[in-house]
Design a protein around this motif. Structure first.
Motif, mmCIF file in Angstrom:
data_model
loop_
_atom_site.group_PDB
_atom_site.id
_atom_site.type_symbol
_atom_site.label_atom_id
_atom_site.label_comp_id
_atom_site.label_asym_id
_atom_site.label_seq_id
_atom_site.Cartn_x
_atom_site.Cartn_y
_atom_site.Cartn_z
ATOM 1 N N ALA A 204 38.558 35.438 48.347
ATOM 2 C CA ALA A 204 39.991 35.422 48.042
ATOM 3 C C ALA A 204 40.450 36.734 47.421
ATOM 4 C CB ALA A 204 40.309 34.252 47.106
ATOM 5 N N GLN A 205 39.580 37.364 46.625
ATOM 6 C CA GLN A 205 39.952 38.630 45.986
ATOM 7 C C GLN A 205 40.125 39.744 47.016
ATOM 8 O OE1 GLN A 205 41.455 39.334 43.361
ATOM 9 N NE2 GLN A 205 39.982 39.784 41.746
ATOM 10 N N ARG A 206 39.367 39.695 48.089
ATOM 11 C CA ARG A 206 39.488 40.732 49.122
ATOM 12 C C ARG A 206 40.815 40.641 49.866
ATOM 13 N NH1 ARG A 206 33.897 39.375 49.696
ATOM 14 N NH2 ARG A 206 32.564 41.178 49.213
ATOM 15 N N THR A 207 41.477 39.504 49.810
ATOM 16 C CA THR A 207 42.742 39.329 50.516
ATOM 17 C C THR A 207 43.936 39.307 49.575
ATOM 18 O OG1 THR A 207 42.480 36.910 50.442
ATOM 19 C CG2 THR A 207 41.595 38.062 52.367
ATOM 20 N N SER A 208 43.777 39.698 48.320
ATOM 21 C CA SER A 208 44.901 39.707 47.375
ATOM 22 C C SER A 208 45.948 40.716 47.840
ATOM 23 C CB SER A 208 44.410 40.052 45.965
ATOM 24 O OG SER A 208 43.828 41.342 45.944
ATOM 25 N N VAL A 209 47.201 40.361 47.675
ATOM 26 C CA VAL A 209 48.300 41.182 48.203
ATOM 27 C C VAL A 209 48.923 42.071 47.148
ATOM 28 C CG1 VAL A 209 48.805 39.522 50.015
ATOM 29 C CG2 VAL A 209 49.948 39.301 47.806
ATOM 30 N N SER A 210 48.614 41.854 45.885
ATOM 31 C CA SER A 210 49.232 42.665 44.831
ATOM 32 C C SER A 210 48.249 42.844 43.691
ATOM 33 C CB SER A 210 50.520 42.000 44.312
ATOM 34 O OG SER A 210 50.227 40.760 43.687
ATOM 35 N N ALA A 211 48.509 43.867 42.879
ATOM 36 C CA ALA A 211 47.663 44.117 41.726
ATOM 37 C C ALA A 211 47.775 42.993 40.701
ATOM 38 C CB ALA A 211 48.044 45.450 41.080
ATOM 39 N N GLN A 212 48.950 42.383 40.598
ATOM 40 C CA GLN A 212 49.119 41.274 39.660
ATOM 41 C C GLN A 212 48.269 40.077 40.067
ATOM 42 O OE1 GLN A 212 53.173 40.089 39.228
ATOM 43 N NE2 GLN A 212 52.771 38.654 37.574
ATOM 44 N N GLU A 213 48.202 39.785 41.368
ATOM 45 C CA GLU A 213 47.354 38.699 41.840
ATOM 46 C C GLU A 213 45.885 39.003 41.597
ATOM 47 O OE1 GLU A 213 46.202 36.411 46.039
ATOM 48 O OE2 GLU A 213 47.868 37.845 45.957
ATOM 49 N N THR A 214 45.493 40.267 41.774
ATOM 50 C CA THR A 214 44.105 40.661 41.528
ATOM 51 C C THR A 214 43.726 40.439 40.068
ATOM 52 O OG1 THR A 214 44.225 42.302 43.294
ATOM 53 C CG2 THR A 214 42.467 42.560 41.686
ATOM 54 N N LEU A 215 44.584 40.856 39.146
ATOM 55 C CA LEU A 215 44.296 40.671 37.722
ATOM 56 C C LEU A 215 44.317 39.193 37.344
ATOM 57 C CD1 LEU A 215 46.282 43.597 36.048
ATOM 58 C CD2 LEU A 215 43.828 43.414 36.431
ATOM 59 N N GLN A 216 45.238 38.436 37.908
ATOM 60 C CA GLN A 216 45.318 37.001 37.597
ATOM 61 C C GLN A 216 44.030 36.293 37.994
ATOM 62 O OE1 GLN A 216 47.606 35.288 36.020
ATOM 63 N NE2 GLN A 216 46.910 33.210 36.452
ATOM 64 N N ARG A 217 43.514 36.608 39.167
ATOM 65 C CA ARG A 217 42.283 35.947 39.617
ATOM 66 C C ARG A 217 41.081 36.417 38.804
ATOM 67 N NH1 ARG A 217 42.930 36.758 44.500
ATOM 68 N NH2 ARG A 217 43.696 34.681 45.028
ATOM 69 N N PHE A 218 41.043 37.702 38.467
ATOM 70 C CA PHE A 218 39.876 38.243 37.772
ATOM 71 C C PHE A 218 39.840 37.840 36.299
ATOM 72 C CE2 PHE A 218 38.116 41.966 35.374
ATOM 73 C CZ PHE A 218 36.787 41.665 35.623
ATOM 74 N N LEU A 219 40.984 37.922 35.611
ATOM 75 C CA LEU A 219 41.004 37.697 34.166
ATOM 76 C C LEU A 219 41.245 36.245 33.788
ATOM 77 C CD1 LEU A 219 43.066 40.840 33.066
ATOM 78 C CD2 LEU A 219 40.582 40.546 33.061
ATOM 79 N N VAL A 220 41.867 35.468 34.653
ATOM 80 C CA VAL A 220 42.242 34.097 34.292
ATOM 81 C C VAL A 220 41.500 33.078 35.146
ATOM 82 C CG1 VAL A 220 44.161 32.489 34.021
ATOM 83 C CG2 VAL A 220 44.507 34.914 33.547
ATOM 84 N N GLU A 221 41.764 33.085 36.447
ATOM 85 C CA GLU A 221 41.246 32.020 37.306
ATOM 86 C C GLU A 221 39.721 32.027 37.364
ATOM 87 O OE1 GLU A 221 43.046 32.413 41.095
ATOM 88 O OE2 GLU A 221 45.104 32.216 40.358
ATOM 89 N N PHE A 222 39.118 33.209 37.489
ATOM 90 C CA PHE A 222 37.663 33.270 37.648
ATOM 91 C C PHE A 222 36.951 32.816 36.381
ATOM 92 C CE2 PHE A 222 33.616 35.595 37.490
ATOM 93 C CZ PHE A 222 33.044 35.144 38.666
ATOM 94 N N HIS A 223 37.401 33.287 35.226
ATOM 95 C CA HIS A 223 36.702 32.973 33.981
ATOM 96 C C HIS A 223 37.082 31.611 33.411
ATOM 97 C CE1 HIS A 223 34.764 36.877 33.556
ATOM 98 N NE2 HIS A 223 35.887 37.405 34.005
ATOM 99 N N MET A 224 38.075 30.945 33.996
ATOM 100 C CA MET A 224 38.410 29.596 33.581
ATOM 101 C C MET A 224 37.955 28.555 34.588
ATOM 102 S SD MET A 224 42.248 30.113 32.009
ATOM 103 C CE MET A 224 42.384 28.363 31.675
ATOM 104 N N GLY A 225 37.245 28.989 35.642
ATOM 105 C CA GLY A 225 36.801 28.069 36.687
ATOM 106 C C GLY A 225 35.674 27.170 36.214
ATOM 107 N N GLU A 226 35.483 26.068 36.964
ATOM 108 C CA GLU A 226 34.446 25.104 36.616
ATOM 109 C C GLU A 226 33.047 25.684 36.799
ATOM 110 O OE1 GLU A 226 34.890 22.390 35.197
ATOM 111 O OE2 GLU A 226 37.005 21.960 35.468
ATOM 112 N N HIS A 227 32.915 26.729 37.648
ATOM 113 C CA HIS A 227 31.588 27.301 37.852
ATOM 114 C C HIS A 227 31.041 27.941 36.587
ATOM 115 C CE1 HIS A 227 34.534 30.477 38.560
ATOM 116 N NE2 HIS A 227 33.626 31.316 38.121
ATOM 117 N N MET A 228 31.930 28.313 35.657
ATOM 118 C CA MET A 228 31.458 28.912 34.408
ATOM 119 C C MET A 228 30.756 27.892 33.527
ATOM 120 S SD MET A 228 32.166 32.060 34.719
ATOM 121 C CE MET A 228 31.811 32.605 33.060
#
Length: 502
Positions: A204-228
């Motif tokens: 999903a990160q490879r298909t991000s359309v904006s820098a804001q979406e990239t930061l949102q996925r990296f700083l929020v969604e990824f580190h708050m996911g159940e896989h953690m």
């Protein structure tokens, strides 16, 4: 007699998985899952299973009615001829589909009397539906039990006499190892699910359309996911050392012939195996259990690599979106795509003498032919960072003038304190570059000194003066075009606020 015993032992050897599944494969039990109408088959099986009574059976007419309702939920499905695709009437289609379920042995007809017809849900279909439900469930939600599963596994194996043949009977030993294998397999599946989730975030990160979406996925969604949950359980709960100790217990049991003999006795009685085959099966069980404990730390190291790869991918993606890709390259790309579409049968040489479209971006030149080749870079001359020699090397006054002239441009804390005390006389006051009106070069150097330091000693009171910078870039970091700029000494400076805190 010896030959007969050997042949008897060979007949009692456990069959492979493929051999045990041969009756299902030959009867087409799994064939509906590979057809385009697999969703209809699964929905029909689920509805029939839910409507079946305690004995797992359902009346013939009711089964056909439920299949009719399921087919209404799939109006666009294309049925083959053997599934009723040649019929236009939906009732006829449902009847043909019902016969197909009986043909693949998902249903078994049962006739109670002349006027009572039932169909029986075969037990294998219930197991298949259970597996399909596990695949369709929200796997991340199950990762919350990962730590509890590992903790229970380690606790059971570290307890006194966990796999002691002197304390456990044959059947107890078999049940104990079987339970450990099931829980260990579930923990391994959860680790594989963690890696799958990390890979999904990377995709999903490879298909991000904006820098804001990239930061949102990296700083929020990824580190708050159940896989953690799994990752934190291994890193912070101290389960890795306990897994190593539990694996040692299993290895000791694997090397102990008495433990394997006790387990073989339980397997031989339960599976009706001869002693030799039961002993080999006991070894396979213990080897598989030891491998499960060895796989979890290895998989954890692989997940570490995946997470590091995701971090590098996010950083590279953000750099590309904020620094390398801007509005002007996008405009040029749109222009070139449109030109390629209109002049698809021509070359640049043919278009040299023709008037092209109006450019969407100013100051853009399109090169072709030899002019499009890379030009050699012009190296900048080296910068002389040394002091210029004074007019007279023996003249001390010239050297003093040179030092005094250079000190005027040095950024020091004293210079910053002088600027802060002049514009912010009291503690807690603030001033923005929008309110400052720096005109001369010396005041601009004072402002740069404020940015370079955060404290300094006051020349009048010898007390420490502290200040803090609040840049507006924090609010519009991913949208640089929205950051306001203020003129200061014939230069544009991104707006920020200076706050005196002492």
């Amino acid at each position: 007699m010896g030959i007969e015993n050997k042949s008897l032992v060979a007949d009692q050897e456990p069959k492979s998985l493929g051999e045990r599944l041969a009756p299902f494969l030959g009867g087409g039990f799994f064939r509906p899952l590979s057809r385009p109408t697999a969703a209809v088959y699964i929905d029909c099986a689920a509805r029939l299973t839910e409507a079946a009574d305690e004995g797992g059976q359902i009346p013939h007419a009711e089964a056909r009615l439920l299949i009719h309702e399921v087919m209404l939920q799939h109006p666009n499905v294309q049925l083959d001829e053997d599934e009723g695709g040649q019929f236009r009437d939906l009732n006829q289609r449902a009847s043909q589909f019902f016969n197909k379920l009986i043909e693949v042995h998902w249903l078994e007809p049962r006739r109670v009397s002349l006027d009572e017809h039932y169909v029986l849900i075969v037990p294998a279909l219930r197991q298949l539906l259970r597996l399909l439900r596990e695949l369709a469930e929200n796997r991340p939600a199950e990762l919350k039990d990962f730590a509890a599963t590992l903790r229970s596994l380690c606790g059971d194996l570290q307890s006194e006499g966990a796999l002691d043949p002197n304390k456990l009977g044959p059947e107890e030993m078999r049940q104990k190892v079987k339970d450990l294998l099931e829980r260990g397999g579930r923990a391994s599946d959860q680790m594989h699910a963690v890696e799958t989730l990390v890979l999904q975030h990377s995709t999903a990160q490879r298909t991000s359309v904006s820098a804001q979406e990239t930061l949102q996925r990296f700083l929020v969604e990824f580190h708050m996911g159940e896989h953690m949950v799994c990752y934190d359980a291994l890193q912070e709960a101290g389960l890795l050392p306990r897994l190593s100790v539990a694996r040692t217990v299993v290895q000791d049991a694997l090397n102990d012939p008495f433990t394997k003999k006790r387990l073989a006795d339980g397997l031989g009685k339960h599976l009706m195996l001869d002693p030799t085959a039961a002993y080999e099966e006991a070894e396979r069980w213990l080897i598989r259990l030891e491998k499960q404990f060895a796989t979890i730390p290895v998989k954890q190291r692989l997940i570490d690599g995946r997470m590091a790869e995701f971090s590098r991918l996010s950083a590279a993606r953000y750099t590309y979106q904020t620094e390398m890709r801007g509005r002007r390259p996008e405009q040029v790309k749109i222009y070139l795509d449109e030109a390629a579409r209109i002049h698809s049968t021509q070359s640049f040489a043919d278009l040299a003498n023709e008037s092209g479209m109006s450019l969407l971006s100013p100051n853009v030149e399109v090169f072709f032919g030899g002019d499009s080749l890379s030009r050699p870079r012009r190296l900048r001359p080296p910068v002389n960072l040394g002091f210029d020699k004074p007019k007279s090397e023996t003249d001390p006054e010239s050297a003093k003038d040179e030092i005094r002239r250079r000190n005027l441009n040095v950024l020091t804390p004293q210079r910053a304190v002088r600027f802060v005390e002049r514009h912010l006389p009291a503690k807690g006051t603030k001033i923005s570059t929008e309110q400052l009106h720096v005109v001369i070069e010396d005041d601009l150097l004072d402002l740069l000194a404020v940015l370079a330091f955060d404290r300094g000693a006051s020349g009048s009171s010898h007390r420490t003066v502290r200040w803090r910078i609040h840049p507006i870039r924090h609010d519009f970091g991913v949208e640089p075009e929205r950051i306001p700029r203020d003129p200061e000494a014939d230069r544009l400076v991104e707006r920020f606020t200076i706050e005196r805190i002492s």
